[in-house]
Design a protein around this motif. Structure first.
Motif, PDB file in Angstrom:
ATOM      1  N   GLU A 190       0.856  -1.183   0.000  1.00  0.00           N
ATOM      2  CA  GLU A 190       0.000   0.000   0.000  1.00  0.00           C
ATOM      3  C   GLU A 190       0.892   1.233   0.000  1.00  0.00           C
ATOM      4  N   THR A 191       0.450   2.275  -0.730  1.00  0.00           N
ATOM      5  CA  THR A 191       1.218   3.506  -0.759  1.00  0.00           C
ATOM      6  C   THR A 191       0.365   4.627  -1.334  1.00  0.00           C
ATOM      7  N   ALA A 192       0.907   5.830  -1.280  1.00  0.00           N
ATOM      8  CA  ALA A 192       0.231   7.011  -1.811  1.00  0.00           C
ATOM      9  C   ALA A 192       1.279   7.969  -2.349  1.00  0.00           C
ATOM     10  N   ILE A 193       0.902   8.735  -3.367  1.00  0.00           N
ATOM     11  CA  ILE A 193       1.783   9.746  -3.946  1.00  0.00           C
ATOM     12  C   ILE A 193       0.997  11.037  -4.127  1.00  0.00           C
ATOM     13  N   GLY A 194       1.725  12.120  -4.298  1.00  0.00           N
ATOM     14  CA  GLY A 194       1.116  13.415  -4.551  1.00  0.00           C
ATOM     15  C   GLY A 194       1.043  14.275  -3.302  1.00  0.00           C
ATOM     16  N   ALA A 195       0.536  15.488  -3.492  1.00  0.00           N
ATOM     17  CA  ALA A 195       0.481  16.471  -2.405  1.00  0.00           C
ATOM     18  C   ALA A 195      -0.390  16.007  -1.244  1.00  0.00           C
ATOM     19  N   GLY A 196      -1.385  15.175  -1.504  1.00  0.00           N
ATOM     20  CA  GLY A 196      -2.270  14.704  -0.443  1.00  0.00           C
ATOM     21  C   GLY A 196      -1.850  13.398   0.197  1.00  0.00           C
ATOM     22  N   ALA A 197      -0.674  12.895  -0.158  1.00  0.00           N
ATOM     23  CA  ALA A 197      -0.240  11.580   0.335  1.00  0.00           C
ATOM     24  C   ALA A 197      -0.176  11.504   1.855  1.00  0.00           C
ATOM     25  N   GLN A 198       0.252  12.562   2.522  1.00  0.00           N
ATOM     26  CA  GLN A 198       0.379  12.509   3.985  1.00  0.00           C
ATOM     27  C   GLN A 198      -0.969  12.239   4.649  1.00  0.00           C
ATOM     28  N   PHE A 199      -2.050  12.797   4.109  1.00  0.00           N
ATOM     29  CA  PHE A 199      -3.377  12.537   4.656  1.00  0.00           C
ATOM     30  C   PHE A 199      -3.814  11.106   4.340  1.00  0.00           C
ATOM     31  N   ALA A 200      -3.510  10.657   3.143  1.00  0.00           N
ATOM     32  CA  ALA A 200      -3.873   9.310   2.716  1.00  0.00           C
ATOM     33  C   ALA A 200      -3.187   8.243   3.556  1.00  0.00           C
ATOM     34  N   PHE A 201      -1.920   8.467   3.910  1.00  0.00           N
ATOM     35  CA  PHE A 201      -1.203   7.477   4.725  1.00  0.00           C
ATOM     36  C   PHE A 201      -1.869   7.287   6.086  1.00  0.00           C
ATOM     37  N   GLY A 202      -2.363   8.358   6.672  1.00  0.00           N
ATOM     38  CA  GLY A 202      -3.065   8.244   7.949  1.00  0.00           C
ATOM     39  C   GLY A 202      -4.301   7.373   7.832  1.00  0.00           C
ATOM     40  N   VAL A 203      -5.054   7.559   6.754  1.00  0.00           N
ATOM     41  CA  VAL A 203      -6.253   6.758   6.531  1.00  0.00           C
ATOM     42  C   VAL A 203      -5.879   5.303   6.257  1.00  0.00           C
ATOM     43  N   LEU A 204      -4.846   5.083   5.453  1.00  0.00           N
ATOM     44  CA  LEU A 204      -4.417   3.706   5.185  1.00  0.00           C
ATOM     45  C   LEU A 204      -4.051   2.986   6.480  1.00  0.00           C
ATOM     46  N   PHE A 205      -3.367   3.685   7.371  1.00  0.00           N
ATOM     47  CA  PHE A 205      -3.001   3.093   8.655  1.00  0.00           C
ATOM     48  C   PHE A 205      -4.250   2.776   9.482  1.00  0.00           C
ATOM     49  N   ALA A 206      -5.161   3.723   9.549  1.00  0.00           N
ATOM     50  CA  ALA A 206      -6.325   3.586  10.418  1.00  0.00           C
ATOM     51  C   ALA A 206      -7.364   2.594   9.894  1.00  0.00           C
ATOM     52  N   THR A 207      -7.289   2.241   8.622  1.00  0.00           N
ATOM     53  CA  THR A 207      -8.320   1.374   8.042  1.00  0.00           C
ATOM     54  C   THR A 207      -7.836  -0.032   7.720  1.00  0.00           C
ATOM     55  N   ARG A 208      -6.679  -0.409   8.204  1.00  0.00           N
ATOM     56  CA  ARG A 208      -6.203  -1.776   7.941  1.00  0.00           C
ATOM     57  C   ARG A 208      -7.247  -2.769   8.425  1.00  0.00           C
ATOM     58  N   GLY A 209      -7.503  -3.764   7.592  1.00  0.00           N
ATOM     59  CA  GLY A 209      -8.523  -4.749   7.904  1.00  0.00           C
ATOM     60  C   GLY A 209      -9.851  -4.466   7.218  1.00  0.00           C
ATOM     61  N   MET A 210     -10.030  -3.252   6.703  1.00  0.00           N
ATOM     62  CA  MET A 210     -11.253  -2.912   5.972  1.00  0.00           C
ATOM     63  C   MET A 210     -11.149  -3.342   4.514  1.00  0.00           C
ATOM     64  N   ASN A 211     -12.260  -3.280   3.819  1.00  0.00           N
ATOM     65  CA  ASN A 211     -12.322  -3.545   2.393  1.00  0.00           C
ATOM     66  C   ASN A 211     -11.341  -2.621   1.655  1.00  0.00           C
ATOM     67  N   PRO A 212     -10.463  -3.166   0.786  1.00  0.00           N
ATOM     68  CA  PRO A 212      -9.450  -2.336   0.129  1.00  0.00           C
ATOM     69  C   PRO A 212     -10.022  -1.229  -0.758  1.00  0.00           C
ATOM     70  N   GLU A 213     -11.155  -1.480  -1.407  1.00  0.00           N
ATOM     71  CA  GLU A 213     -11.744  -0.421  -2.235  1.00  0.00           C
ATOM     72  C   GLU A 213     -12.195   0.750  -1.366  1.00  0.00           C
ATOM     73  N   ASP A 214     -12.802   0.453  -0.234  1.00  0.00           N
ATOM     74  CA  ASP A 214     -13.205   1.510   0.696  1.00  0.00           C
ATOM     75  C   ASP A 214     -11.988   2.259   1.226  1.00  0.00           C
ATOM     76  N   ARG A 215     -10.921   1.537   1.504  1.00  0.00           N
ATOM     77  CA  ARG A 215      -9.707   2.160   2.040  1.00  0.00           C
ATOM     78  C   ARG A 215      -9.125   3.191   1.078  1.00  0.00           C
ATOM     79  N   VAL A 216      -8.986   2.816  -0.203  1.00  0.00           N
ATOM     80  CA  VAL A 216      -8.373   3.765  -1.148  1.00  0.00           C
ATOM     81  C   VAL A 216      -9.284   4.956  -1.385  1.00  0.00           C
ATOM     82  N   ARG A 217     -10.582   4.712  -1.440  1.00  0.00           N
ATOM     83  CA  ARG A 217     -11.532   5.818  -1.641  1.00  0.00           C
ATOM     84  C   ARG A 217     -11.497   6.783  -0.449  1.00  0.00           C
ATOM     85  N   LEU A 218     -11.519   6.244   0.771  1.00  0.00           N
ATOM     86  CA  LEU A 218     -11.461   7.081   1.976  1.00  0.00           C
ATOM     87  C   LEU A 218     -10.142   7.857   2.068  1.00  0.00           C
TER      88      LEU A 218
END
Length: 177
Positions: free
Chosen positions: A128-156
């Motif tokens: 899992e990873t993120a790029i771009g200016a918003g990546a720092q916010f995305a990484f927080g969500v990726l961390f907090a949503t481990r175990g959830m549906n992957p499609e929901d995780r990337v969208r969130l």
């Protein structure tokens, strides 16, 4: 500008991206998607629109023949060589001194996820990873949503970037490969 997020999970890659087109003081939603499927590849980009569009619309790859295994050698050699040839043919100049000529890419292929930096050919493999200016916010969500549906995780994750980064905005596109 931009936030592109990807998760590799159980043989699939889930990719999401915003559509913000920004300058130093303005952001507008673009009609162009920053994530697309090209043959066996799902590709998302952050950075220069021209270079990103060249990858999404100009890159011609031969069919991927191997059926699994470690794709890193292929991506670092064959994929990189084809993209650099595409860049040279278009007469586009990636200038190391000017960040605004560069882009970063997330590439999903056969359940594997790669982050690609064309300037030096760097190919990194992630779950899992993120790029771009918003990546720092995305990484927080990726961390907090481990175990959830992957499609929901990337969208969130992209939604969080759109909410908190002045360089990202909806709509959000999702691609599963």
């Amino acid at each position: 500008m931009t936030c592109i997020v990807a998760v590799a999970h159980e043989g699939k890659v889930y990719l999401a991206g915003d559509r913000g087109a920004s300058t130093d003081d303005t952001i507008l939603p673009s009609k162009d998607r920053k994530i697309e499927r090209r043959g066996a590849f799902a590709i998302g980009y952050a950075g220069n629109y021209g270079l990103g569009q060249l990858m999404l619309h100009g890159l011609k790859m031969p069919p991927l023949r191997s059926r699994g295994g470690d794709l890193l050698p292929y991506m670092r050699t064959t994929f990189h060589r084809h993209f650099i040839t595409c860049v040279e043919r278009s007469k586009y100049k990636i200038d190391p001194a000017h960040e605004d000529t560069q882009s970063s890419f997330l590439i999903g292929v056969r359940g594997q996820l790669f982050e690609y930096e064309p300037l030096d050919g760097q190919m990194a493999v992630f779950d899992e990873t993120a790029i771009g200016a918003g990546a720092q916010f995305a990484f927080g969500v990726l961390f907090a949503t481990r175990g959830m549906n992957p499609e929901d995780r990337v969208r969130l994750a992209v939604a969080a970037a759109c909410e908190y980064s002045p360089s990202c905005c909806e709509p959000i596109d999702v691609l599963i490969t």
